[in-house]
Design an enzyme around this catalytic site. Structure first.
Site, short mmCIF file in Angstrom:
data_model
loop_
_atom_site.label_atom_id
_atom_site.label_comp_id
_atom_site.label_asym_id
_atom_site.label_seq_id
_atom_site.Cartn_x
_atom_site.Cartn_y
_atom_site.Cartn_z
N ASP A 38 0.85 -1.19 0.00
CA ASP A 38 0.00 0.00 0.00
C ASP A 38 0.88 1.23 0.00
O ASP A 38 1.80 1.34 0.82
CB ASP A 38 -0.94 0.02 1.21
CG ASP A 38 -2.18 0.87 0.95
OD1 ASP A 38 -2.03 2.10 0.77
OD2 ASP A 38 -3.28 0.30 0.90
N ASN A 100 -5.15 -4.82 -6.89
CA ASN A 100 -6.30 -4.22 -6.20
C ASN A 100 -6.17 -2.71 -5.99
O ASN A 100 -7.16 -2.03 -5.77
CB ASN A 100 -6.47 -4.92 -4.85
CG ASN A 100 -7.49 -4.24 -3.96
OD1 ASN A 100 -8.69 -4.37 -4.16
ND2 ASN A 100 -7.02 -3.51 -2.95
N SER A 152 -14.55 -3.01 -12.57
CA SER A 152 -15.68 -2.35 -11.90
C SER A 152 -16.88 -2.33 -12.84
O SER A 152 -16.73 -2.25 -14.07
CB SER A 152 -15.32 -0.92 -11.52
OG SER A 152 -16.46 -0.20 -11.08
N TYR A 165 -12.03 6.62 -14.34
CA TYR A 165 -12.05 5.34 -13.63
C TYR A 165 -12.60 4.22 -14.51
O TYR A 165 -12.02 3.13 -14.58
CB TYR A 165 -12.92 5.53 -12.39
CG TYR A 165 -13.07 4.34 -11.48
CD1 TYR A 165 -12.06 3.94 -10.62
CD2 TYR A 165 -14.28 3.62 -11.44
CE1 TYR A 165 -12.22 2.87 -9.76
CE2 TYR A 165 -14.45 2.55 -10.59
CZ TYR A 165 -13.42 2.17 -9.75
OH TYR A 165 -13.59 1.11 -8.90
N SER A 167 -12.73 4.03 -17.78
CA SER A 167 -11.81 3.72 -18.87
C SER A 167 -10.71 2.78 -18.41
O SER A 167 -10.37 1.79 -19.08
CB SER A 167 -11.19 5.01 -19.42
OG SER A 167 -12.17 5.86 -19.94
N LYS A 169 -10.79 0.80 -15.81
CA LYS A 169 -11.33 -0.48 -15.36
C LYS A 169 -11.69 -1.40 -16.53
O LYS A 169 -11.62 -2.63 -16.40
CB LYS A 169 -12.55 -0.26 -14.46
CG LYS A 169 -12.20 0.26 -13.07
CD LYS A 169 -11.17 -0.63 -12.38
CE LYS A 169 -11.01 -0.33 -10.91
NZ LYS A 169 -9.97 -1.17 -10.28
N ALA A 197 -18.50 -3.37 -2.93
CA ALA A 197 -18.23 -3.45 -1.49
C ALA A 197 -18.15 -2.07 -0.89
O ALA A 197 -17.84 -1.09 -1.58
CB ALA A 197 -16.92 -4.20 -1.25
N ALA A 198 -18.42 -2.00 0.39
CA ALA A 198 -18.33 -0.74 1.12
C ALA A 198 -16.88 -0.52 1.55
O ALA A 198 -16.34 -1.27 2.37
CB ALA A 198 -19.24 -0.78 2.34
N ARG A 200 -13.62 2.88 1.68
CA ARG A 200 -13.50 4.34 1.77
C ARG A 200 -13.72 4.98 0.40
O ARG A 200 -14.03 6.17 0.32
CB ARG A 200 -12.13 4.73 2.32
CG ARG A 200 -10.94 4.39 1.43
CD ARG A 200 -9.65 4.94 2.00
NE ARG A 200 -8.53 4.72 1.11
CZ ARG A 200 -7.37 5.36 1.19
NH1 ARG A 200 -7.19 6.26 2.15
NH2 ARG A 200 -6.40 5.10 0.34
#
Length: 310
Positions: A38, A100, A152, A165, A167, A169, A197-198, A200
């Site tokens: 990360d 991810n 997505s 986003y 494009s 994905k 999913a939930a 941030r």
């Protein structure tokens, strides 16, 4: 039979929180050695800290698992290469890569800046490519590899305000298609997750009651399946709120127009027939569509090309 990852080494990007953290914890619980990656930036990608990755790695170790943290910025191929090198130095192998990592810079297209478009595409698409490129030679040498992209529904179906986003994905789906073909002979299987999913990234987009149903824990099983020894390849698997479905890219049978009718007017006149969904095809590579069209043209010309479609 239980799906396990004992002695397997998995790299998970963007694993300092949200879906990535869930993936890391569940892989570790099933015996995997985990590289928790990360960059530690905000949702829009600004800033950076190694603390989120270190925290999740410590959580895995405290539970009796094996993990290391790495703060690679996936948009930097040198960072990606170093992350893989550290995994190889510690464990001597890299078996699984979960792409991810992601950021959001939402805006309607007219208000999107070139910089924000580039930043989002760099993380989602180029980051997935750079990390895949870093693990590729090791997977080929081992004769084993599992790579999971993260797409997505915004890319597959569209979502207002997410041109950058969406494009990126859809781009990872194209990347999956090619890596599936190129990795097949070395037992490298490549699939794509479409999660709901939930996290941030979504907390400001949906109300609390909906967020409560969209648990990250219900999505990760799809990733565990697509990274398993007996995983399929070139599968787009959607997962969310306990639901799982497969996404297909299909093409209609279409029509053939003789040379004197190959005009936009003829296409308009025959558009319903072109769009007819009675017969749909799912092709394994670029040749399927081409062969379909060539067969129609050859039949009209009275020529036997002896073609076989995929």
């Amino acid at each position: 039979m239980s799906i396990r990852y004992d002695n397997r080494v998995v790299i998970i990007t963007g694993a300092g929180g949200g879906l990535g953290r869930e993936h890391a914890l569940q892989f570790a619980a099933r015996g995997a050695r985990v590289v928790v990656n990360d960059f530690g930036g905000a949702v829009d990608g600004v800033g950076g800290s190694s603390e989120p990755a270190e925290r999740v790695a410590a959580e895995i170790i405290a539970a009796g698992g094996e993990a290391i943290a790495h703060g690679a910025n996936v948009t930097n191929p040198d960072h990606a290469a170093d992350m893989v090198a550290q995994a190889m130095a510690k464990w001597g192998r890299v078996d699984i890569l979960i792409n991810n990592a992601g950021i959001l810079r939402d805006a309607s297209f007219g208000k999107t800046t070139p910089d924000s478009f580039r930043a989002v595409t760099d993380v989602h698409l180029l980051g997935s490519a750079f990390c895949s490129l870093a693990v590729w030679p090791h997977m080929r040498a081992a004769g084993f590899g599992r790579i999971v992209m993260t797409s997505s529904s915004s890319g597959i179906y569209g979502n207002f305000g997410q041109a950058n986003y969406a494009s990126a994905k859809m781009g990872v789906v194209g990347l999956m298609n090619v890596l599936h073909l190129e990795g097949a002979k070395n037992n490298i299987r490549v699939n794509t997750l479409v999660p709901a999913a939930a996290t941030r990234m979504t907390e400001n987009l949906t109300p609390p009651a909906i967020q409560a149903l969209m648990k990250t824990s219900s999505v990760t099983p799809a990733v565990l399946f697509m990274a398993s020894d007996d995983a399929p390849s070139r599968v787009i698997l959607a997962a969310g709120s306990g639901g799982y479905s497969r996404v297909y890219v299909v093409e209609s049978e279409g029509i053939f127009l003789p040379a004197d009718q190959q005009t936009p007017e003829a296409i308009a006149a025959n558009f319903d027939a072109i769009c007819d969904k009675t017969t749909l095809h799912e092709y394994g590579d670029v040749g399927g569509q081409t062969i379909k069209f060539l067969k129609k043209a050859a039949a009209d010309a009275g020529v036997d090309l002896k073609l076989s479609s995929g």
